[in-house]
Design a protein around this motif. Structure first.
Motif, short mmCIF file in Angstrom:
data_model
loop_
_atom_site.label_atom_id
_atom_site.label_comp_id
_atom_site.label_asym_id
_atom_site.label_seq_id
_atom_site.Cartn_x
_atom_site.Cartn_y
_atom_site.Cartn_z
N UNK A 1 1.13 -1.90 3.37
CA UNK A 1 1.80 -1.51 4.61
C UNK A 1 3.23 -1.05 4.33
N UNK A 2 3.49 -0.69 3.06
CA UNK A 2 4.84 -0.27 2.69
C UNK A 2 5.12 1.18 3.07
N UNK A 3 4.08 1.93 3.46
CA UNK A 3 4.25 3.34 3.78
C UNK A 3 4.01 3.58 5.26
N UNK A 4 4.69 4.60 5.79
CA UNK A 4 4.40 5.03 7.15
C UNK A 4 3.10 5.83 7.14
N UNK A 5 2.56 6.10 8.31
CA UNK A 5 1.32 6.86 8.39
C UNK A 5 1.45 8.24 7.73
N UNK A 6 2.52 9.00 8.01
CA UNK A 6 2.67 10.31 7.34
C UNK A 6 2.79 10.16 5.82
N UNK B 1 0.52 10.61 0.40
CA UNK B 1 0.13 9.96 -0.83
C UNK B 1 -1.36 10.14 -1.11
N UNK B 2 -2.17 10.01 -0.06
CA UNK B 2 -3.62 10.19 -0.24
C UNK B 2 -3.94 11.61 -0.67
N UNK B 3 -3.23 12.59 -0.11
CA UNK B 3 -3.46 13.98 -0.51
C UNK B 3 -3.13 14.17 -1.99
#
Length: 237
Positions: A214-219, A224-226
């Protein structure tokens, strides 16, 4: 009164599906005629049309029932600490289902209609996808998760249908094991990944566990996933 009608309809449905499954096992799809099923289930033919529409609808119900039993057998086995070994066990269970119930299996996996996968079939594939996800989380997956799941699914179904189509006295007892190990060698490492497994394996592993942070925001998570997708599967870029 209405509840009694619903209960009676459910009872008829169960008897009809069970009778159709028995006829299917004994004589294949051609044996599942409306007349034969109604006689075996002790109901009038109109009850079959009212509950299932036609023979195809009845066969769909038999397949759904078969998938449900299959999913129960798969999910009843508790996972171990070795996700690759669990995948082996799942493969053997899948092939065993096909050889024990060849007519049902052929309907389940050899009668695919594009654009109309059953909910039970999707649930069965999700069980496989979870096996693959656990291998990725352990750092042992060589290829992207979706490719690994598709490969295992294709090889497992193809192997089982080949064995079903081969007379029992001519079946190669090593075919399933050989196919299983070839697929596992293609998608997984023999042991947990070493500290420096290479960018592709590292990206596959990180992508598998990304939802756990949960260290990253949704964007940021999407970006990161991309990036991980591009590293894990550069051929699609």
């Amino acid at each position: 009164m209405e509840s009694e009608d619903v209960t009676a309809a459910d009872g008829h449905r169960e008897r009809i599906v069970a009778a159709a499954a028995r006829l299917l096992a004994d004589g294949g799809p051609d044996a599942v005629s409306t007349r034969a099923v109604s006689a075996a289930a002790g109901v009038q033919p109109p009850a079959i049309y009212r509950l299932f529409g036609d023979k195809e609808g009845l066969l769909d119900a038999v397949v759904a029932d078969g998938f449900t039993a299959y999913l129960t057998s798969k999910t009843a086995r508790k996972p171990t600490d070795d996700p690759v070994e669990d995948l082996r066990a799942g493969w053997d269970l899948h092939v065993g289902l096909g050889l024990a119930n060849p007519a049902l299996y052929t309907l389940m996996y050899g009668r695919y209609r594009p654009g109309a996968p059953s909910p039970a079939a999707l649930a069965a594939f999700e069980v496989l996808a979870e096996h693959i996800r656990r291998i990725a989380e352990a750092g042992r997956l060589r290829v992207p998760e979706d490719r690994a799941a598709d490969l295992v699914h294709a090889a497992g179904c193809g192997t089982t249908l080949t064995l079903i189509a081969t007379p029992e006295d001519r079946r190669d007892p090593e075919l399933s094991r050989t196919a299983r190990e070839a697929v596992i060698a293609a998608i997984a490492t023999d042991a947990p990944a070493v500290p420096a497994p290479g960018p592709v394996a590292a990206a596959v592993t990180l992508r598998a566990v990304l939802p756990q942070t949960d260290a990253l925001t949704a964007p940021e998570r999407g970006l990161m996933e991309e990036w991980l997708n591009r590293i894990a599967d550069p051929g699609r870029g």
